[in-house]
Write a protein that holds these residues in place. Structure first.
Motif, PDB file in Angstrom:
ATOM      1  N   HIS A   1       0.840  -1.195   0.000  1.00  0.00           N
ATOM      2  CA  HIS A   1       0.000   0.000   0.000  1.00  0.00           C
ATOM      3  C   HIS A   1       0.873   1.242   0.000  1.00  0.00           C
ATOM      4  CE1 HIS A   1      -3.765  -2.122   0.402  1.00  0.00           C
ATOM      5  NE2 HIS A   1      -3.212  -2.868   1.335  1.00  0.00           N
TER       6      HIS A   1
ATOM      7  N   GLU B   1      -2.582   5.873   1.568  1.00  0.00           N
ATOM      8  CA  GLU B   1      -3.598   4.853   1.839  1.00  0.00           C
ATOM      9  C   GLU B   1      -3.585   4.446   3.304  1.00  0.00           C
ATOM     10  OE1 GLU B   1      -3.480   2.888  -2.649  1.00  0.00           O
ATOM     11  OE2 GLU B   1      -2.484   1.843  -0.998  1.00  0.00           O
TER      12      GLU B   1
ATOM     13  N   SER C   1      -6.343   5.374   6.497  1.00  0.00           N
ATOM     14  CA  SER C   1      -7.043   4.167   6.949  1.00  0.00           C
ATOM     15  C   SER C   1      -7.654   4.398   8.325  1.00  0.00           C
ATOM     16  CB  SER C   1      -6.072   2.982   6.999  1.00  0.00           C
ATOM     17  OG  SER C   1      -5.157   3.133   8.054  1.00  0.00           O
TER      18      SER C   1
ATOM     19  N   LEU D   1     -12.350  -1.736   8.125  1.00  0.00           N
ATOM     20  CA  LEU D   1     -10.953  -1.795   7.712  1.00  0.00           C
ATOM     21  C   LEU D   1     -10.799  -2.530   6.378  1.00  0.00           C
ATOM     22  CD1 LEU D   1      -8.019  -1.137   8.671  1.00  0.00           C
ATOM     23  CD2 LEU D   1      -7.958  -3.457   9.600  1.00  0.00           C
TER      24      LEU D   1
ATOM     25  N   TYR E   1     -12.275  -0.564   3.491  1.00  0.00           N
ATOM     26  CA  TYR E   1     -11.414   0.558   3.124  1.00  0.00           C
ATOM     27  C   TYR E   1     -10.297   0.090   2.182  1.00  0.00           C
ATOM     28  CZ  TYR E   1      -7.780   4.061   3.282  1.00  0.00           C
ATOM     29  OH  TYR E   1      -6.795   4.950   2.921  1.00  0.00           O
ATOM     30  N   TYR E   2      -9.600  -0.986   2.567  1.00  0.00           N
ATOM     31  CA  TYR E   2      -8.472  -1.444   1.754  1.00  0.00           C
ATOM     32  C   TYR E   2      -8.929  -2.072   0.439  1.00  0.00           C
ATOM     33  CZ  TYR E   2      -4.881  -0.139   5.036  1.00  0.00           C
ATOM     34  OH  TYR E   2      -4.026   0.600   5.821  1.00  0.00           O
TER      35      TYR E   2
END
Length: 138
Positions: free
Chosen positions: A105, A109, A113, A130, A133-134
């Motif tokens: 990442h 990013e 987070s 989480l 988001y990723y």
């Protein structure tokens, strides 16, 4: 120096036992050179694809399976002390000699987070937030 059961000096026997245990330990560690204790990895640098983001501060481990669920990253001066957690699945590379972990990442990013709060449990809601988001940024 006292004598052992068969007349051998005790110091000699203890030294031999110590050498045997040391060679067993070395043989075991050579069998799986990729394994490290969490104590050793604590403090390793964490790098995003485009630069430093912090250091490994702790681990979140499943208390039933002993599987590492997340690495807790202290971002220190990088992001004003924000703590984030990183899944082992996001690790690109570990450089053992350099004590460095690189993740898949970018700095921004990770910076954007969800923040990790150690006083709160990691419940399903937080994990979904989480992971979503990723997934969204990829």
């Amino acid at each position: 120096m006292g004598l052992g059961m068969w007349g051998y000096p005790l110091v000699e026997v203890r030294e031999t036992e110590k050498e045997l245990m040391q060679s067993k330990t070395e043989a075991q560690s050579n069998d799986k050179p990729h394994l490290r204790s969490t104590k050793e990895v604590t403090g390793y640098d964490i790098n995003a694809l485009d630069g430093d983001i912090g250091k490994v501060e702790d681990f979140i481990i499943d208390d039933v399976t002993w599987k590492i669920l997340y690495l807790v990253v202290e971002t220190g001066n990088w992001f004003s002390g924000k703590k984030v957690i990183i899944s082992p699945h996001w690790i690109k590379d570990v450089q053992w000699q350099e004590q460095k972990v690189t993740i898949n990442h970018l700095i921004d990013e990770v910076k954007n987070s969800p923040e990790y709060d150690s006083s709160q449990p990691i419940d399903d809601s937080y994990q979904h937030t989480l992971n979503d988001y990723y997934k969204k940024i990829k």
